[in-house]
Design an enzyme around this catalytic site. Sequence first.
Site, PDB file in Angstrom:
ATOM      1  N   ASP A   1      -2.439   5.809  12.068  1.00 44.14           N
ATOM      2  CA  ASP A   1      -1.594   5.354  10.745  1.00 44.14           C
ATOM      3  C   ASP A   1      -0.264   6.166  10.910  1.00 44.14           C
ATOM      4  O   ASP A   1      -0.149   7.233  10.500  1.00 44.14           O
ATOM      5  CB  ASP A   1      -2.329   5.519   9.662  1.00 44.14           C
ATOM      6  CG  ASP A   1      -1.432   5.266   8.359  1.00 44.14           C
ATOM      7  OD1 ASP A   1      -0.398   4.866   8.593  1.00 44.14           O
ATOM      8  OD2 ASP A   1      -2.187   5.186   7.272  1.00 44.14           O
TER       9      ASP A   1
ATOM     10  N   HIS B   1       1.956   5.088   6.662  1.00 42.28           N
ATOM     11  CA  HIS B   1       1.579   5.672   4.946  1.00 42.28           C
ATOM     12  C   HIS B   1       2.063   7.377   5.419  1.00 42.28           C
ATOM     13  O   HIS B   1       1.998   7.802   6.429  1.00 42.28           O
ATOM     14  CB  HIS B   1       0.184   5.549   4.715  1.00 42.28           C
ATOM     15  CG  HIS B   1      -0.060   4.346   4.492  1.00 42.28           C
ATOM     16  ND1 HIS B   1      -0.653   3.090   5.515  1.00 42.28           N
ATOM     17  CD2 HIS B   1       0.080   3.217   3.493  1.00 42.28           C
ATOM     18  CE1 HIS B   1      -0.709   1.823   5.232  1.00 42.28           C
ATOM     19  NE2 HIS B   1      -0.414   2.094   3.834  1.00 42.28           N
TER      20      HIS B   1
ATOM     21  N   SER C   1       0.868  -1.303   0.199  1.00 42.51           N
ATOM     22  CA  SER C   1       0.164   0.030  -0.017  1.00 42.51           C
ATOM     23  C   SER C   1       0.677   1.435   0.070  1.00 42.51           C
ATOM     24  O   SER C   1       0.378   2.350  -0.401  1.00 42.51           O
ATOM     25  CB  SER C   1      -0.915   0.267   1.182  1.00 42.51           C
ATOM     26  OG  SER C   1      -0.160  -0.139   2.489  1.00 42.51           O
TER      27      SER C   1
END
Length: 444
Positions: free
Chosen positions: A412, A415, A164
């Site tokens: 998170d 990312h 990702s």
Amino acid sequence: MADEEVGGHSEPLHEKCSIGQIILKFIASVLLVGAAYYLFVGTFNSWTPEAEKDSLSLEKQDELNIRPFKKELGVDKPHLKKDSDVEVCDLSVGEWIPNPAGPAYTNETCNFIEPYQNCLMNGRPDTSYLYWKWKPNGCDLPPFDPLKFLNKMRDKSWAFIGDSIFRNHLQSLICLLSKVGEPYETYHDSTYKTRAWYYPSHNFTLHVIWAPYLVHYETIDNHGNASESITNLHLDILDSKWTSEFNKYDYVVLSGGQWFYKSTIMYENNQVIGCHNCPDMNIIELGVGEPYRKALQLSLNFIATSENKPFVILRTWTPDHFENGEWYNGGICNRTEPFKEGEINGDPTDLIMRSIEIEEFEKAKVIGESNGFKMELLDTYHLSLLRPDGHPGPYRTYHPFDGDKDKKVQNDCLHWCLPGPIDTWNEMLMKMVFNGESTGYALS
């Protein structure tokens, strides 16, 4: 009488002093000439071609300006390196400096930001993370030029192969290109993890291919608990999602990633050879380093011996910035500015994984170049390590603290916000593609 003697000898005395001065001047001139000759001959005799060579060597050392750099696994990193007598700037060594101009796009001008990385839309209150620019030592990193990039990519195709983080990376690229044009989506799988976009104005295609291990795997879900799922990892079989269409790409960017830290059972020849993080299974613990090395070796050897010869770029390991826990047990990332050099060393296991990438890349590059490949290393690890402020943190979801400022929410810290530090990866990528400049270095 005395006056008369003095007076009577005054003229002869005057004549005597004049002759003496002449003699003294002559002697002094001879001595000066001799001294000058001695100095000239001494200097001339001390000059040799080797002396000139030493002088040039010192000038060259000053020109190279080998700077001290934070040691990682015992490796000192200069900001310039020699390659066939041509100095190549190492874009991965530098510092984050203030950038009052801010990002090239916003979440309002780009329509391709996933909600999980749209930190401003999700209510992140601070914006200082948007006003930094990476400045390599000894060279410039120009802003991304979308028109120049698209013109060079006419009739070309790119593939980003990995997890990702590559979706994150590709969305940054599409946002940077959005000033010139927007693509339309031509493909997505059922999970929207593997996707493709097309720019009709330039016949240019971008692909992101979901292959988090690069090799074949099956995930066994444990009652829907992602933190307890087990993955069967086949270290001798490549993931066909990227190998089956490798021949149609002109540029390939790939990397392994954080998925190697997950609980896995490793297979070769369909036989279990070990595992990682499986304490209750009575299987030998292999760790993460050697399985990752095997996956990279298999992937890079496949590429380096392929009939198709795209421009191949290996992007280095991506650090996370979880503090006080991990993603599944309360880890957070709430810093609002970059680290300064020396404030963070990086996770030791991350550094090992990155060193494996560099070692395997250098071995594959020798094979690839002998087969006509162009292979480069996109070394984003250290500059990304210095940016703990660039992650969504709790703002991975829309206004997570509405109604309860003390609510515990998942963060998170892996990312990157868009716009954000990850845009620099594409500036480096563009400079690498256009100038042929490496962004990495080889282990000695």
